[in-house]
Design a protein around this motif. Sequence first.
Motif, PDB file in Angstrom:
ATOM      1  N   VAL A   1      35.290  43.266 -14.792  1.00  0.00           N
ATOM      2  CA  VAL A   1      35.606  43.685 -13.427  1.00  0.00           C
ATOM      3  C   VAL A   1      37.061  43.357 -13.062  1.00  0.00           C
ATOM      4  CG1 VAL A   1      34.868  41.563 -12.243  1.00  0.00           C
ATOM      5  CG2 VAL A   1      34.694  43.774 -11.072  1.00  0.00           C
ATOM      6  N   ALA A   2      37.653  42.408 -13.759  1.00  0.00           N
ATOM      7  CA  ALA A   2      39.043  42.040 -13.475  1.00  0.00           C
ATOM      8  C   ALA A   2      39.982  43.217 -13.689  1.00  0.00           C
ATOM      9  CB  ALA A   2      39.465  40.846 -14.328  1.00  0.00           C
ATOM     10  N   GLN A   3      39.691  44.070 -14.668  1.00  0.00           N
ATOM     11  CA  GLN A   3      40.539  45.239 -14.903  1.00  0.00           C
ATOM     12  C   GLN A   3      40.463  46.204 -13.724  1.00  0.00           C
ATOM     13  OE1 GLN A   3      42.822  45.658 -17.516  1.00  0.00           O
ATOM     14  NE2 GLN A   3      43.506  47.181 -16.027  1.00  0.00           N
ATOM     15  N   ASP A   4      39.293  46.313 -13.114  1.00  0.00           N
ATOM     16  CA  ASP A   4      39.164  47.150 -11.921  1.00  0.00           C
ATOM     17  C   ASP A   4      40.032  46.613 -10.785  1.00  0.00           C
ATOM     18  OD1 ASP A   4      37.324  48.772 -13.249  1.00  0.00           O
ATOM     19  OD2 ASP A   4      35.598  47.626 -12.488  1.00  0.00           O
ATOM     20  N   PHE A   5      39.999  45.292 -10.613  1.00  0.00           N
ATOM     21  CA  PHE A   5      40.845  44.683  -9.583  1.00  0.00           C
ATOM     22  C   PHE A   5      42.321  44.868  -9.914  1.00  0.00           C
ATOM     23  CE2 PHE A   5      36.981  42.550  -8.227  1.00  0.00           C
ATOM     24  CZ  PHE A   5      37.155  42.464  -6.858  1.00  0.00           C
ATOM     25  N   GLU A   6      42.678  44.711 -11.181  1.00  0.00           N
ATOM     26  CA  GLU A   6      44.072  44.905 -11.606  1.00  0.00           C
ATOM     27  C   GLU A   6      44.534  46.325 -11.272  1.00  0.00           C
ATOM     28  OE1 GLU A   6      47.868  45.030 -13.065  1.00  0.00           O
ATOM     29  OE2 GLU A   6      46.692  43.296 -12.453  1.00  0.00           O
ATOM     30  N   ASN A   7      43.709  47.311 -11.579  1.00  0.00           N
ATOM     31  CA  ASN A   7      44.070  48.697 -11.278  1.00  0.00           C
ATOM     32  C   ASN A   7      44.265  48.896  -9.774  1.00  0.00           C
ATOM     33  OD1 ASN A   7      43.840  49.230 -14.017  1.00  0.00           O
ATOM     34  ND2 ASN A   7      41.788  50.101 -13.831  1.00  0.00           N
ATOM     35  N   MET A   8      43.364  48.341  -8.998  1.00  0.00           N
ATOM     36  CA  MET A   8      43.432  48.472  -7.546  1.00  0.00           C
ATOM     37  C   MET A   8      44.674  47.766  -6.996  1.00  0.00           C
ATOM     38  SD  MET A   8      40.353  47.328  -5.000  1.00  0.00           S
ATOM     39  CE  MET A   8      40.325  45.707  -5.750  1.00  0.00           C
ATOM     40  N   TYR A   9      44.894  46.533  -7.423  1.00  0.00           N
ATOM     41  CA  TYR A   9      46.059  45.787  -6.941  1.00  0.00           C
ATOM     42  C   TYR A   9      47.365  46.444  -7.393  1.00  0.00           C
ATOM     43  CZ  TYR A   9      42.878  41.886  -5.788  1.00  0.00           C
ATOM     44  OH  TYR A   9      41.890  41.082  -5.266  1.00  0.00           O
ATOM     45  N   SER A  10      47.387  46.981  -8.603  1.00  0.00           N
ATOM     46  CA  SER A  10      48.574  47.662  -9.115  1.00  0.00           C
ATOM     47  C   SER A  10      48.912  48.875  -8.242  1.00  0.00           C
ATOM     48  CB  SER A  10      48.339  48.083 -10.562  1.00  0.00           C
ATOM     49  OG  SER A  10      49.435  48.807 -11.056  1.00  0.00           O
ATOM     50  N   TYR A  11      47.896  49.644  -7.901  1.00  0.00           N
ATOM     51  CA  TYR A  11      48.097  50.810  -7.036  1.00  0.00           C
ATOM     52  C   TYR A  11      48.630  50.367  -5.668  1.00  0.00           C
ATOM     53  CZ  TYR A  11      47.170  54.758  -4.009  1.00  0.00           C
ATOM     54  OH  TYR A  11      47.305  55.765  -3.085  1.00  0.00           O
ATOM     55  N   ILE A  12      48.015  49.344  -5.090  1.00  0.00           N
ATOM     56  CA  ILE A  12      48.441  48.851  -3.783  1.00  0.00           C
ATOM     57  C   ILE A  12      49.882  48.349  -3.856  1.00  0.00           C
ATOM     58  CG2 ILE A  12      48.075  46.974  -2.122  1.00  0.00           C
ATOM     59  CD1 ILE A  12      45.036  47.433  -2.579  1.00  0.00           C
ATOM     60  N   ALA A  13      50.229  47.650  -4.921  1.00  0.00           N
ATOM     61  CA  ALA A  13      51.599  47.143  -5.074  1.00  0.00           C
ATOM     62  C   ALA A  13      52.604  48.296  -5.100  1.00  0.00           C
ATOM     63  CB  ALA A  13      51.718  46.297  -6.345  1.00  0.00           C
ATOM     64  N   ARG A  14      52.279  49.363  -5.839  1.00  0.00           N
ATOM     65  CA  ARG A  14      53.169  50.541  -5.878  1.00  0.00           C
ATOM     66  C   ARG A  14      53.320  51.169  -4.501  1.00  0.00           C
ATOM     67  NH1 ARG A  14      50.175  51.797 -10.363  1.00  0.00           N
ATOM     68  NH2 ARG A  14      49.124  53.512  -9.290  1.00  0.00           N
ATOM     69  N   ARG A  15      52.209  51.290  -3.796  1.00  0.00           N
ATOM     70  CA  ARG A  15      52.249  51.905  -2.464  1.00  0.00           C
ATOM     71  C   ARG A  15      53.037  51.044  -1.477  1.00  0.00           C
ATOM     72  NH1 ARG A  15      52.077  56.819  -1.732  1.00  0.00           N
ATOM     73  NH2 ARG A  15      50.734  56.894   0.078  1.00  0.00           N
ATOM     74  N   LEU A  16      52.958  49.733  -1.625  1.00  0.00           N
ATOM     75  CA  LEU A  16      53.741  48.855  -0.750  1.00  0.00           C
ATOM     76  C   LEU A  16      55.236  49.044  -0.968  1.00  0.00           C
ATOM     77  CD1 LEU A  16      51.587  45.612  -0.903  1.00  0.00           C
ATOM     78  CD2 LEU A  16      52.048  46.999   1.144  1.00  0.00           C
ATOM     79  N   VAL A  17      55.643  49.193  -2.223  1.00  0.00           N
ATOM     80  CA  VAL A  17      57.057  49.449  -2.509  1.00  0.00           C
ATOM     81  C   VAL A  17      57.475  50.769  -1.860  1.00  0.00           C
ATOM     82  CG1 VAL A  17      58.723  49.971  -4.343  1.00  0.00           C
ATOM     83  CG2 VAL A  17      57.118  48.061  -4.620  1.00  0.00           C
ATOM     84  N   GLU A  18      56.644  51.793  -2.011  1.00  0.00           N
ATOM     85  CA  GLU A  18      56.949  53.091  -1.408  1.00  0.00           C
ATOM     86  C   GLU A  18      57.008  52.986   0.115  1.00  0.00           C
ATOM     87  OE1 GLU A  18      53.829  55.561  -2.947  1.00  0.00           O
ATOM     88  OE2 GLU A  18      54.640  55.498  -4.989  1.00  0.00           O
ATOM     89  N   ALA A  19      56.090  52.239   0.701  1.00  0.00           N
ATOM     90  CA  ALA A  19      56.073  52.062   2.157  1.00  0.00           C
ATOM     91  C   ALA A  19      57.335  51.364   2.627  1.00  0.00           C
ATOM     92  CB  ALA A  19      54.847  51.256   2.581  1.00  0.00           C
ATOM     93  N   ASN A  20      57.769  50.375   1.847  1.00  0.00           N
ATOM     94  CA  ASN A  20      58.943  49.601   2.242  1.00  0.00           C
ATOM     95  C   ASN A  20      60.220  50.428   2.102  1.00  0.00           C
ATOM     96  OD1 ASN A  20      60.191  47.392   3.327  1.00  0.00           O
ATOM     97  ND2 ASN A  20      59.920  46.091   1.539  1.00  0.00           N
ATOM     98  N   ILE A  21      60.330  51.169   1.028  1.00  0.00           N
ATOM     99  CA  ILE A  21      61.524  51.994   0.824  1.00  0.00           C
ATOM    100  C   ILE A  21      61.662  53.012   1.958  1.00  0.00           C
ATOM    101  CG2 ILE A  21      62.541  53.802  -0.631  1.00  0.00           C
ATOM    102  CD1 ILE A  21      61.405  52.216  -3.061  1.00  0.00           C
ATOM    103  N   GLY A  22      60.558  53.672   2.293  1.00  0.00           N
ATOM    104  CA  GLY A  22      60.618  54.729   3.303  1.00  0.00           C
ATOM    105  C   GLY A  22      60.272  54.274   4.709  1.00  0.00           C
ATOM    106  N   LYS A  23      59.912  52.989   4.848  1.00  0.00           N
ATOM    107  CA  LYS A  23      59.415  52.472   6.129  1.00  0.00           C
ATOM    108  C   LYS A  23      58.401  53.467   6.691  1.00  0.00           C
ATOM    109  CE  LYS A  23      61.979  48.788   5.963  1.00  0.00           C
ATOM    110  NZ  LYS A  23      62.231  48.763   4.517  1.00  0.00           N
TER     111      LYS A  23
END
Length: 133
Positions: free
Chosen positions: A78-100
């Motif tokens: 199940v840790a891989q599922d969490f890793e995938n989810m957290y990885s996606y969220i981390a990418r989206r946070l970078v995108e959110a921050n760049i574009g506010k």
Amino acid sequence: MPVFTTQQKAYAQYKNNKVMSASAPELTLMLYDGAIKFLNVADYAIEKKDLEKANTNIIKTEKIIDYLRNTLDMKYPVAQDFENMYSYIARRLVEANIGKDREIVAEVNRHMHAIRDNWIEVMKANHVYVKDA
């Protein structure tokens, strides 16, 4: 140096005691709650055009996600599922921050609420006492 009132000192001590006495599942819940809080602040800051405050709070959320990722025990599938989810969220946070971008912040906030709510259900199913939930 800031001057703190007795009430502020007492609250800080309460918060410190709450963290120090929490179980691992409760600490994870606190991290999810913190991420949601920081996302709410970031959203409001973007709305008010306070880009520095938005940046600071998105970064705080990124740090929580990084911490959660780093504490995954990959010997459990199940840790891989969490890793995938957290990885996606981390990418989206970078995108959110760049574009506010408030829409991306809202999307991540919805994900964090869903994760938090599921975590509470897991805690209850495992008979872990859930305070303030």
